[in-house]
Design an enzyme around this catalytic site. Sequence first.
Site, PDB file in Angstrom:
ATOM      1  CD  GLU A 147      -2.691  -1.297   2.529  1.00 37.88           C
ATOM      2  OE1 GLU A 147      -2.621  -0.378   3.385  1.00 37.88           O
ATOM      3  OE2 GLU A 147      -3.418  -2.293   2.640  1.00 37.88           O
ATOM      4  N   GLY A 151       5.088  -0.394   2.271  1.00 39.69           N
ATOM      5  CA  GLY A 151       5.922  -1.001   1.236  1.00 39.69           C
ATOM      6  C   GLY A 151       6.809  -2.037   1.886  1.00 39.69           C
ATOM      7  N   GLY A 262       8.415 -16.162  -4.721  1.00 41.04           N
ATOM      8  CA  GLY A 262       8.471 -15.076  -5.708  1.00 41.04           C
ATOM      9  C   GLY A 262       9.869 -14.489  -5.825  1.00 41.04           C
ATOM     10  NE  ARG A 263      11.021 -11.279  -0.583  1.00 37.85           N
ATOM     11  CZ  ARG A 263      10.803 -11.033   0.698  1.00 37.85           C
ATOM     12  NH1 ARG A 263      11.263 -11.869   1.618  1.00 37.85           N
ATOM     13  NH2 ARG A 263      10.138  -9.951   1.067  1.00 37.85           N
ATOM     14  CD  GLN A 299      44.588  -7.157 -19.385  1.00 37.12           C
ATOM     15  OE1 GLN A 299      45.132  -6.115 -19.030  1.00 37.12           O
ATOM     16  NE2 GLN A 299      45.173  -8.330 -19.254  1.00 37.12           N
ATOM     17  N   GLY A 359      29.065   1.867 -25.201  1.00 34.86           N
ATOM     18  CA  GLY A 359      29.382   3.291 -25.298  1.00 34.86           C
ATOM     19  C   GLY A 359      28.138   4.084 -25.690  1.00 34.86           C
ATOM     20  CD  GLU A 383       8.105 -11.014  -6.265  1.00 35.60           C
ATOM     21  OE1 GLU A 383       8.393 -11.993  -5.567  1.00 35.60           O
ATOM     22  OE2 GLU A 383       7.483 -11.088  -7.341  1.00 35.60           O
TER      23      GLU A 383
END
Length: 400
Positions: A147, A151, A262-263, A299, A359, A383
């Site tokens: 809500e 949270g 869910g996580r 590199q 880039g 979540e």
Amino acid sequence: MNKFAMSGRRIAHIRGEKMSAYFDLSEEERLIQQTARDFADSEVAPMAAENDANGQFPRGLVEKLAKLGFMGMLIPEQYGGSNAGNFALVLALEEINRACASTGVTMSVHNSLASSPIVGFANEETKKKYLPKMAKGELLGAYALSEASAGSDAASLQARAVKDGNEYVLNGTKSWITSGAEADLFVVMLRTDPSERAKGISAFAVERDTNGFSVGKKENKLGLRASSTVQLIFEDARVPAENMLGSEGEGFKIAMWTLDGGRIGIGTQAVGIAQACLDASVSYAKEREQFGKLIGEFQAIQWKIADMAMNIEAARLMIYRAARLRDRKEPHTKEAAMAKLFASEMANRAAREAVQIYGGAGYLKDSSVERYFRDVRITEIYEGTSEIHRIVISRFLLKN
Ligand code: CAA
């Protein structure tokens, strides 16, 4: 035997290049992974940029996912699901998320956050009523816990459910509800006892066409633009008492148990997006020339790519482990939190590096990595934020 096991012949066609050789997959799991990979490449990826630009989720994709068995992966066969389990679900989810994170979260929320608590806690009638249609993709599921003022502190939620005869009367507003614009069935956490905190919360299955229920504002977001995020408004909405999941006061635990699954799905989403970042970076490094040579010969680029690949592997293993534990019904709250936390932070770094490798081209809407960079940000937030996961993990370590 579930529907994924049916076609042994297709195994022969499985591409082996990205198989997780370090983690034994059964034939059936390989088939699920390959089916998802083929579908992601042929049907999901080609539409991802356009859906992102339009901010629309194509409902037709849900039906196609359902035909492959991907909308009923946690639903037992007796209710029309494939009962493939959490491990198989993460294999499929990674592939779908690699192609389109909006589609990935729709599938993840439907399976893990909506069908799973109904399987786990609804009464038999409610299961028979909703699960077969969920497995077929006729009912798309969503999950409503948050809500505006609740949270991370989910147990402080205020939306009410008050018993009246054989019904509950619902009032209040839910916020940030994934898939809410399209969903047909919502698992909603509401306060049945204002004198309690977590123990005063109960869970309900609420149909979209319930009188007094409406979908409110659709949010305009940074990423996952093809997945809707909305408010849900309850104004004297009445639901039958039998639509309660579990019993009164059990809603918060049901919500947390559901989020443990869910996580794992959102951690998988992060791995899928990171893999997409790596794939894009490798191909760009092999085609873009600067200072008279391919940038992949520098590199600086090689090290970025190596780090991305290593960290994706580590995150994937953590996800696999958490999913296996959940399938075995062993404790996995800490492991799910660790996997989601590690994977989401890893994937945000990977997306940042992918844009860096591209880039200026990576900063343009034309490039896939621009979308990955926006989409991945939420994996550290929804979540459970990274901060909440550190709380969950440290509580386990310090509680004794
Ligand atoms: N499984 C089962 N029960 C659990 C649990 C779990 N994983 N975690 C906690 N509980 C139980 C506790 O044992 C406790 O019960 P007892 O008192 O009987 O022991 C009860 O739930 C309350 O737990 P806490 O005291 O730990 O509650 P808390 O208020 O301190 O909050 C929290 C704990 C971990 C911070 C929790 O509020 C939390 O996870 N917050 C984050 C919320 C969240 O993830 N929201 C996501 C919204 S959904 C979403 O994002 C979907 C989407 O869009 C895709």
